[in-house]
Design a protein around this motif. Structure first.
Motif, short mmCIF file in Angstrom:
data_model
loop_
_atom_site.label_atom_id
_atom_site.label_comp_id
_atom_site.label_asym_id
_atom_site.label_seq_id
_atom_site.Cartn_x
_atom_site.Cartn_y
_atom_site.Cartn_z
N SER A 3 1.33 6.90 -1.86
CA SER A 3 2.35 8.18 -2.14
C SER A 3 1.87 8.68 -3.55
O SER A 3 2.54 9.80 -3.97
CB SER A 3 3.57 7.91 -2.36
OG SER A 3 4.27 6.87 -3.20
N GLY A 4 0.84 8.12 -4.08
CA GLY A 4 0.62 8.53 -5.45
C GLY A 4 1.39 8.16 -6.60
O GLY A 4 1.44 8.97 -7.45
N GLY A 5 2.19 7.19 -6.12
CA GLY A 5 3.22 6.67 -7.25
C GLY A 5 4.52 7.56 -7.14
O GLY A 5 5.40 7.17 -7.97
N LYS A 6 4.64 8.45 -6.17
CA LYS A 6 5.76 9.20 -6.20
C LYS A 6 7.00 8.54 -5.56
O LYS A 6 8.16 8.72 -5.77
CB LYS A 6 5.61 10.48 -5.23
CG LYS A 6 4.60 11.56 -6.25
CD LYS A 6 4.40 12.75 -5.21
CE LYS A 6 3.55 13.79 -5.74
NZ LYS A 6 3.24 14.66 -4.86
N ILE A 7 6.64 7.15 -4.85
CA ILE A 7 7.70 6.39 -4.30
C ILE A 7 7.61 5.08 -4.78
O ILE A 7 6.71 4.38 -4.59
CB ILE A 7 7.50 6.43 -2.38
CG1 ILE A 7 7.50 8.01 -2.04
CG2 ILE A 7 8.54 5.74 -1.80
CD1 ILE A 7 7.11 7.84 -0.40
N ALA A 8 8.78 4.62 -5.13
CA ALA A 8 8.97 3.19 -5.67
C ALA A 8 9.37 2.38 -4.26
O ALA A 8 10.20 2.93 -3.65
CB ALA A 8 10.15 3.26 -6.75
N VAL A 9 8.58 1.22 -4.38
CA VAL A 9 8.80 0.41 -3.16
C VAL A 9 9.38 -0.81 -3.64
O VAL A 9 8.99 -1.41 -4.52
CB VAL A 9 7.34 0.29 -2.49
CG1 VAL A 9 7.70 -0.45 -1.23
CG2 VAL A 9 6.68 1.71 -2.06
N GLU A 10 10.34 -1.30 -2.91
CA GLU A 10 11.02 -2.67 -3.11
C GLU A 10 11.05 -3.24 -1.60
O GLU A 10 11.41 -2.91 -0.67
CB GLU A 10 12.39 -2.47 -3.28
CG GLU A 10 13.02 -4.01 -3.61
CD GLU A 10 14.27 -3.97 -4.64
OE1 GLU A 10 14.98 -5.01 -4.92
OE2 GLU A 10 14.38 -3.24 -5.67
N THR A 11 10.61 -4.64 -1.68
CA THR A 11 10.44 -5.40 -0.52
C THR A 11 11.39 -6.42 -0.66
O THR A 11 11.77 -7.35 -1.40
CB THR A 11 9.04 -6.20 -0.54
OG1 THR A 11 8.03 -5.35 -0.58
CG2 THR A 11 8.87 -6.92 0.93
N SER A 33 0.94 -1.34 0.06
CA SER A 33 0.01 0.08 -0.13
C SER A 33 0.72 1.40 0.04
O SER A 33 0.35 2.52 -0.25
CB SER A 33 -0.75 0.16 1.33
OG SER A 33 -0.18 0.28 2.35
N LEU A 34 2.17 1.15 0.29
CA LEU A 34 2.95 2.29 0.46
C LEU A 34 2.93 3.04 -0.86
O LEU A 34 2.91 4.17 -0.91
CB LEU A 34 4.40 2.10 0.91
CG LEU A 34 5.51 3.02 1.37
CD1 LEU A 34 4.74 4.11 1.90
CD2 LEU A 34 6.80 2.45 1.71
N GLY A 35 3.32 2.38 -1.97
CA GLY A 35 3.37 3.05 -3.18
C GLY A 35 2.16 3.78 -3.55
O GLY A 35 2.01 4.94 -4.16
N PRO A 36 0.86 3.23 -3.66
CA PRO A 36 -0.26 3.76 -4.05
C PRO A 36 -0.37 5.04 -3.17
O PRO A 36 -1.21 5.82 -3.38
CB PRO A 36 -1.45 2.87 -3.87
CG PRO A 36 -0.60 1.42 -4.16
CD PRO A 36 0.82 1.71 -3.49
#
Length: 290
Positions: free
Chosen positions: A124-132, A119-122
């Motif tokens: 942020s409105g797509g401003k933050i790329a997320v890698e797990t 949920s982190l990326g959405p």
């Protein structure tokens, strides 16, 4: 930015931070870690919290050694625990201009842990790329802080070392003790820890002892000295340093737990205690030579 509590900075945590460092280099961005203090379990009174594996000062030192550029510390309070995931992203991450976030597989954030890596990326409105980053396994076991705490409580300093990727370390200041050790031929440095550390199992350990630029070998007792007390006092960290005879009161030092030798026990008298300390010292010398 690597985000997490990161108490212990064990091999699992380091795998998350190293991935952030790799991404930072490839993207030409500085790398930060966002952690929280005090520990949420301490504030909320939940779970198995009994102290830190890496108090904040230790965490800062290790992150600097790893090559992290910035450490941000979020003050964890009861009010902060109620912040909604969307507000955490909008009011904490976006103002810091985070472009990419790296988190562990079990990352949760916001009120009741409702926020997830997915949920982190959405949010942020797509401003933050997320890698797990996937779990870090050793011999089929997931490396985690709770397992390290359990190992220390069981006296398994070697397992703690394997999972941490380094020996468990307690830092502190040498303070005055009852000076009984000197009278029986085994003077000790009594160390007052500089943070709220997890206290390992009571007993005797082979240790390495850092004093300025020196690294010394020694044998340490963690406990309440039941031969001389009723056991109700706070556990102490007392180290007999081999081939060493200087006053070091007031010095800042560290102690690395190398191996557990035996549990603390009550002796019938001074002679029996002295004989056992001599055996412990011999065993610790043997361990540390290996």
């Amino acid at each position: 930015m690597a985000i997490g509590q990161f108490d212990g900075l064990h091999l699992g945590h380091v795998s998350v931070i190293r991935r952030a460092l790799e991404m930072g280099r490839s993207l030409g961005l500085p790398v930060a870690v966002l952690t929280f203090h005090p520990h949420p379990k301490e504030v909320m009174g939940k779970g198995d919290y009994e102290g830190y594996l890496t108090p904040l000062r230790d965490k800062e030192r290790i992150l600097e050694e790893l090559g992290v550029d910035y450490m941000y510390v979020g003050e964890f309070t009861p009010d902060f625990s109620k912040v909604l995931p969307a507000d955490f992203v909008a009011n904490v991450l976006l103002p810091l201009e985070v472009e990419a976030a790296v988190v562990g597989f079990d990352f949760r954030f916001g009120f009741m842990g409702e926020g997830t890596a997915e949920s982190l990326g959405p949010l942020s409105g797509g401003k933050i790329a997320v890698e797990t980053v996937s779990p870090f396994l050793l011999d089929g076991e997931k490396v985690g802080s709770s397992g390290i705490r359990a190992a220390l409580k069981a006296g398994d300093a070697e397992k703690a070392r394997l999972w941490l990727g380094r020996p468990y370390r307690v830092q502190g200041t040498v303070v005055g003790g009852d000076k009984r050790g000197r009278t029986i031929g085994f003077p000790t440095a009594n160390v007052d820890p500089s943070g709220h550390y997890v206290t390992p199992a009571k007993g005797v350990y082979a240790v390495r002892f850092g004093l300025g630029d020196e690294v010394l070998d020694g044998v340490m007792n963690v406990g309440v000295k039941p031969t001389f007390t009723d056991g109700s006092v706070k556990p102490t960290f007392e180290t007999h340093l081999f081939d060493f005879d200087r006053s070091i009161y007031g010095e800042e030092v560290w102690m690395d737990f190398v191996r557990y030798i035996r549990p603390e026990r009550k002796f019938s008298g001074i002679d029996e205690l002295v004989a056992q300390i001599a055996k412990d010292a011999e065993e610790a010398r043997r361990i540390l030579k290996g």
